[in-house]
Each structure stands twice: as structure tokens, then as C-alpha cells.
Design a protein around this motif. Sequence first.
Motif, PDB file in Angstrom:
ATOM      1  N   PHE A 124      -9.551  20.144  34.252  1.00 34.95           N
ATOM      2  CA  PHE A 124      -9.026  21.491  34.542  1.00 34.95           C
ATOM      3  C   PHE A 124      -9.994  22.564  34.053  1.00 34.95           C
ATOM      4  O   PHE A 124     -10.293  23.527  34.773  1.00 34.95           O
ATOM      5  N   ASP A 125     -10.486  22.404  32.825  1.00 39.83           N
ATOM      6  CA  ASP A 125     -11.429  23.390  32.281  1.00 39.83           C
ATOM      7  C   ASP A 125     -12.690  23.463  33.128  1.00 39.83           C
ATOM      8  O   ASP A 125     -13.211  24.558  33.387  1.00 39.83           O
ATOM      9  N   ALA A 126     -13.179  22.311  33.569  1.00 30.90           N
ATOM     10  CA  ALA A 126     -14.410  22.298  34.366  1.00 30.90           C
ATOM     11  C   ALA A 126     -14.195  23.004  35.709  1.00 30.90           C
ATOM     12  O   ALA A 126     -15.045  23.785  36.155  1.00 30.90           O
ATOM     13  N   LYS A 127     -13.065  22.737  36.345  1.00 30.13           N
ATOM     14  CA  LYS A 127     -12.794  23.377  37.638  1.00 30.13           C
ATOM     15  C   LYS A 127     -12.575  24.880  37.475  1.00 30.13           C
ATOM     16  O   LYS A 127     -13.021  25.684  38.302  1.00 30.13           O
ATOM     17  N   LYS A 128     -11.872  25.243  36.401  1.00 29.97           N
ATOM     18  CA  LYS A 128     -11.636  26.665  36.150  1.00 29.97           C
ATOM     19  C   LYS A 128     -12.951  27.391  35.871  1.00 29.97           C
ATOM     20  O   LYS A 128     -13.197  28.498  36.385  1.00 29.97           O
ATOM     21  N   GLN A 129     -13.824  26.774  35.057  1.00 29.45           N
ATOM     22  CA  GLN A 129     -15.125  27.359  34.750  1.00 29.45           C
ATOM     23  C   GLN A 129     -15.987  27.453  35.994  1.00 29.45           C
ATOM     24  O   GLN A 129     -16.694  28.451  36.208  1.00 29.45           O
TER      25      GLN A 129
END
Length: 309
Positions: A248-253
Amino acid sequence: VGDLLQTISVAMQQAVEEAQGQVDGVDADRSARHAALAAAQDALPTLQAAVAAQQDVEAAAKATLHEANEKAAVATEAESRGKFSYDQAAAQVAELRAALEALAALKGASADSSKEGKHQHKQLAHVSHKYALDTTLVEAVLKVLRKEPDTRQSFDVVSLGIFEESLSKPLKDFEERLQLHEAPQAEKAAAARAATEAAEAAEGACGESEAAVKAAKEAERAGAQAIKAAQKHVGKWLHDTKVVMDGFDAKKQALESFREGPCKLFDELKDLQPEPETVEEVETEMPPAADAAPAPAVAEGDALAFAIA
């Protein structure tokens, strides 16, 4: 280009929302994994009890089979002994009846007159010896039977009658014995068949119980494996949750970087683009044409040279 960037941004936003849904569901996932483990643990005692119950059924079936086999063996042995006695009596009856038939045949012909007669003569001698008939009577009768019927005297005929009575007496005894054996032997045969059928049925039930025990044990093993798998699944929850959140963090970033990078740059370049200049049409007045001066005269020869040139 703007439309393409917008399409990419929407797709990345959808991916972020899907990842957010997975992040929101990690607590529910943890509860579901623990619930699956508890269900598997609760099911195992029932499976173990089913194995024990089927083993009890199998033990009872084996005991029934053992008892049925013993009864079948006893019944079969009784039938065999009775059959031996019955067959023995039946053979003696048949032998004595055949001897009387041979005697009847030789009353009308000499024993020496045919091969069959000689065989019947030997048959009567054998039966007489076997059933211990009076030796003097037997010797006299065997001599009489070798005579031609029309040469036999009255004493010979009397001797044949006595001999026939001597054969008929044991025949009657064996026939009565055979009659006495018939009903009990039929009962023994029926009992043996029933016991054998019962043993076969018990063997079938035993086979079914063995298959049921095998199936129950397989279910128990599957239940134990389900517990191990559920325990492993519970143990992986933290790792799986980290993978979900990192994703999730990677996609959001990535979405933020895309919006702050290519999208923002495109918007800035779009704002800096100059508007096209307007070009005004200018009308130019041409000066009046001057009167043309007369062309100089050209000599005929010069004109030809010019034309050639």
C-alpha cells in the motif's frame, strides 16, 4: 498526452484504493485465521471419537466373524460325517440291488453263455463274500448259475430262491438305514449352508468395518493437517500484513510521485505555452508606371545573332 497521464493516474488511484481495502481488512483477516484454527481444533476430537467408534464396530465384526467361522466349521464337519455314512449306505444299497438284478438275469441264462454273464457271475461271488453269505449256499448257487436254465433241477431252483432271500435281507437293512439318514442329513446340509452364508455375511461386514476405520483415520489425519495448516496461517499473519502495508505504501508513494512529477510538469508546461501572434495585412500602393521609352533600333544582322544566342 494529458489524456494519457490522466488515464494512468486513475489506474494508479484504483490500485491504491484496492490496497487500502486490504489494509483495512488485516484485523478481520487475523480474526478469520484464528477462527479457522479454533474450528479445526474443535473438529479433531469428533474425528478421533469417530475413529474409536469405528474401531469398536470393527472389533465386534471380527468377533462375529470368528464365531461364525467356528459354527460353519462345526456344521460342515457334521454334514461331512453324516454324508459319509449316508453315501456309504447308498453305495451298499446300489451294490445289492445290482447283485439282485444280475441274479435275475442269470436265472434266464447261463453265466458262461456271454461275457456279460461271466461279469455278473463274478459280481455275485464278490457281493456274497463281502456280505458274508453262507459259503455252502454261495458255492452251490454259483455252480447252478453256470448251468443252462432248462438243465437246472428243482433243488437248484430252491437254492436260487434262498440265495435271493439272503441278498434281499441286507438290502432291506441298508434301505432302512438310508431312510433313517435322509432327514437328518438334509437338516445337517441345511445347517451347514446357513452357517456358511452367515460366515460370508460376517466376512462382508468385517470388510466394511475395516474400510470405515480406514476412512475415519484418513479424516482424522486430514483434521490434524488442517490444524497444522491453520497454525501456520496464523503464524504468517504478521508477515502477510507487512507485505500488504508495504505494498500500500509503495503504491501510494508511486501515485504521489507520478502526480508531483509528470502530471505537475505537464500542467506547468501547458501554462507556459505562448499564444500565437496575430498578423495584420498591410496594403501597399504601387507607383504609376512611367511611359516606356522607344526601344533602340536593332540591325537585321544583330537581331539574328541575338536570336541564335
